[in-house]
Design an enzyme around this catalytic site. Structure first.
Site, PDB file in Angstrom:
ATOM      1  N   ASP A 256      -4.366  -1.468   3.249  1.00 25.11           N
ATOM      2  CA  ASP A 256      -3.837  -1.529   4.614  1.00 25.11           C
ATOM      3  C   ASP A 256      -3.408  -2.951   5.005  1.00 25.11           C
ATOM      4  O   ASP A 256      -3.727  -3.925   4.332  1.00 25.11           O
ATOM      5  CB  ASP A 256      -4.922  -1.083   5.616  1.00 25.11           C
ATOM      6  CG  ASP A 256      -5.183   0.404   5.515  1.00 25.11           C
ATOM      7  OD1 ASP A 256      -4.633   1.057   4.613  1.00 25.11           O
ATOM      8  OD2 ASP A 256      -5.955   0.917   6.355  1.00 25.11           O
ATOM      9  N   ASP A 257      -2.723  -3.000   6.131  1.00 21.11           N
ATOM     10  CA  ASP A 257      -2.440  -4.239   6.875  1.00 21.11           C
ATOM     11  C   ASP A 257      -1.370  -5.141   6.262  1.00 21.11           C
ATOM     12  O   ASP A 257      -1.105  -6.212   6.793  1.00 21.11           O
ATOM     13  CB  ASP A 257      -3.715  -5.075   7.122  1.00 21.11           C
ATOM     14  CG  ASP A 257      -4.727  -4.345   7.992  1.00 21.11           C
ATOM     15  OD1 ASP A 257      -4.424  -3.202   8.413  1.00 21.11           O
ATOM     16  OD2 ASP A 257      -5.818  -4.886   8.244  1.00 21.11           O
ATOM     17  N   HIS A 307       1.185   2.058   9.307  1.00 19.33           N
ATOM     18  CA  HIS A 307      -0.131   1.688   9.843  1.00 19.33           C
ATOM     19  C   HIS A 307       0.073   1.181  11.277  1.00 19.33           C
ATOM     20  O   HIS A 307      -0.588   0.250  11.697  1.00 19.33           O
ATOM     21  CB  HIS A 307      -0.763   0.624   8.933  1.00 19.33           C
ATOM     22  CG  HIS A 307      -2.229   0.378   9.165  1.00 19.33           C
ATOM     23  ND1 HIS A 307      -3.125   1.381   9.435  1.00 19.33           N
ATOM     24  CD2 HIS A 307      -2.964  -0.779   9.147  1.00 19.33           C
ATOM     25  CE1 HIS A 307      -4.350   0.859   9.582  1.00 19.33           C
ATOM     26  NE2 HIS A 307      -4.268  -0.462   9.426  1.00 19.33           N
ATOM     27  N   HIS A 399      -7.732  -3.702   1.701  1.00 19.90           N
ATOM     28  CA  HIS A 399      -6.691  -4.383   2.480  1.00 19.90           C
ATOM     29  C   HIS A 399      -5.915  -5.350   1.589  1.00 19.90           C
ATOM     30  O   HIS A 399      -6.516  -6.013   0.738  1.00 19.90           O
ATOM     31  CB  HIS A 399      -7.317  -5.110   3.671  1.00 19.90           C
ATOM     32  CG  HIS A 399      -7.959  -4.167   4.641  1.00 19.90           C
ATOM     33  ND1 HIS A 399      -9.215  -3.642   4.422  1.00 19.90           N
ATOM     34  CD2 HIS A 399      -7.504  -3.619   5.787  1.00 19.90           C
ATOM     35  CE1 HIS A 399      -9.504  -2.810   5.420  1.00 19.90           C
ATOM     36  NE2 HIS A 399      -8.489  -2.773   6.266  1.00 19.90           N
TER      37      HIS A 399
END
Ligand code: NI
Length: 453
Positions: A256-257, A307, A399
């Site tokens: 993610d991110d 996201h 992440h």
């Protein structure tokens, strides 16, 4: 010429005239038996070319109360021969019980396919006229020199998963197919042919509008690893087709991110080195920082999901804000990779009914949280995965922002592969491991995985 000779000629020509009259009345007209035989042969002709693998034995039974003609394959494997014979007999007996007029007819023939040196597929087809109604159907038999072949579970599952995809992608059928029936229907048969496995759905089984069987041909190249050895050796390996091996344990790494110029690329280096894929959930307003990394991920076959645009907690956001977060991210995706994401991982895993109802994407959570953001410690990330136990079917959360995570990935990817896992995207995991057709408005989170694992 003498009178006698003329007289004889007259008698002869008179006789022949009588003979002509008699012929046209009955004796020389084609008999119903031969009309029926011609008709049957004409129908059989349509199959002859495809019968190359097996020779035919033909039989005609003309009857004023219904006629039967069969063209039956000569099969040396005993149990396959008796299974096929039984099927022919059943059709004939059922017909005989109900047939009552000269118009009633049953024709049975077959097509046969040489799938490999020892594997043959036979498709028996009948056409019947009974009480003025015409019907037809197909039944398949597959066998090798030892006898009838049962498709093993893996091959059957894989073939069906791919057949469903191919059917849904086919515009010819797309609109008429009932998706729920496609997943539930057991009214199908598998047939080994020269080029692949044909899946044949019975008439009306999955598409109410279809009058005949619905058929899709899955090429052997798409199901190569699951094939019987004798077929596999004739199928060239094709690197361009990414195949998911459902005999292996499947796991989805997710990041993610990002995208992050440094760490997304490092993670991709590792994945590429091991010919593996993962899923990246990117933040809309971060995308301009590293569009090339995101593009590279997509090109390597990784899956890219949304996201949100600003990493907003969508549970506390208004409906307008939810829509804005989704739409603005979609625009960034289209700019960089040319398509909109189909999945959204809600920031913080925060989901409420507003989000469920106003999001046109599949909401994807995770089942294993490495807490890499908290510890930023390679060993802890590695341990959190290794100590989890059986990871088959898991979605692992990480992440793409930390060196510790990137380092952990360098250790985890080879470890997973050594331990019999195949790394797949989230969509592949849902499709091949759970055989789930993803739905919007549903959150696939830890509890969903717990109850479906
Ligand atoms: Ni996040």
């Amino acid at each position: 010429m003498s009178d006698i000779k003329i007289m004889i000629l007259r008698v002869l020509s008179g006789l022949s005239a009588v003979v002509v009259v008699l012929c046209s009345l009955a004796a020389c007209a084609p008999k119903p038996e031969s009309v029926f035989k011609d008709e049957a042969n004409q129908w059989f002709d349509g199959f002859e070319k495809a019968q190359a693998a097996l020779k035919a034995e033909k039989n005609y039974e003309y009857n004023e109360k219904g006629s039967v003609a069969v063209s039956k394959p000569k099969v040396s494997a005993v149990d396959a021969d008796s299974a096929i014979s039984d099927y022919y007999d059943t059709l004939k007996n059922e017909f005989r019980l109900r047939a009552s007029t000269e118009e009633d007819k049953l024709l049975i023939s077959y097509k046969s396919y040489k799938a490999s040196d020892d594997i043959t597929g036979v498709e028996v087809i009948y056409s019947q006229v009974l009480g003025g109604e015409t019907s037809s159907a197909v039944k398949t038999f597959n066998f090798d020199s030892k006898g009838l072949l049962q498709t093993d579970d893996v091959l059957q599952r894989l073939t069906m998963i791919i057949a469903k995809d191919m059917l849904l992608a086919n515009e010819q059928y797309g609109s008429s197919i009932d998706k729920s029936k496609l997943n539930e229907s057991r009214d199908y048969q598998l047939l080994f042919t020269e080029s692949g496995i044909s899946v044949i759905y019975d008439a009306g089984a999955i598409a109410p509008e279809s009058s005949g069987e619905l058929r899709v041909d899955v090429p052997y190249a798409k199901i190569r690893y699951a094939l019987p050895e004798s077929i596999k050796q004739n199928v060239p390996e094709d690197d361009s087709v990414r195949t998911v091996d459902i005999t292996k344990k499947l796991v989805a790494l997710t990041f993610d991110d990002g995208p992050n110029r440094k760490y997304t690329n490092e993670i991709l280096d590792t994945l590429e080195a091991y010919d593996s894929v993962a899923t990246f959930f990117e933040v809309g307003n971060v995308i301009p920082n590293a569009p090339e990394a995101m593009k590279r991920a997509a090109e390597l076959g990784c899956e890219i999901g949304s996201h949100s645009y600003s990493h907003k907690n969508l549970k506390t956001a208004s409906v307008d804000r939810i829509k804005e977060e989704i739409e603005k991210t979609d625009e960034k995706f289209e700019e960089v990779i040319g398509y909109k994401p189909t999945m959204l991982r809600p920031p913080y895993g925060a989901v409420d009914s507003d989000l469920r109802e106003n999001c046109d994407k599949y909401l994807i959570g995770w089942s294993v949280d490495t807490e890499d953001w908290k510890y930023r410690d390679k060993d802890k990330v590695v341990a959190s995965v290794k100590n989890e136990g059986d990871l088959d079917g898991d979605v692992i959360l990480m992440h793409s922002l930390y060196e510790s995570t990137s380092d952990a990935v360098k250790e985890l990817v080879p470890w997973l592969i050594e331990n019999g896992y195949q790394l797949v995207t989230v969509s592949e995991l849902m499709k091949y491991r759970y055989e789930t057709e993803l739905e919007t408005g549903k959150y696939y989170s830890g509890s969903w995985f717990d109850s479906n694992k």
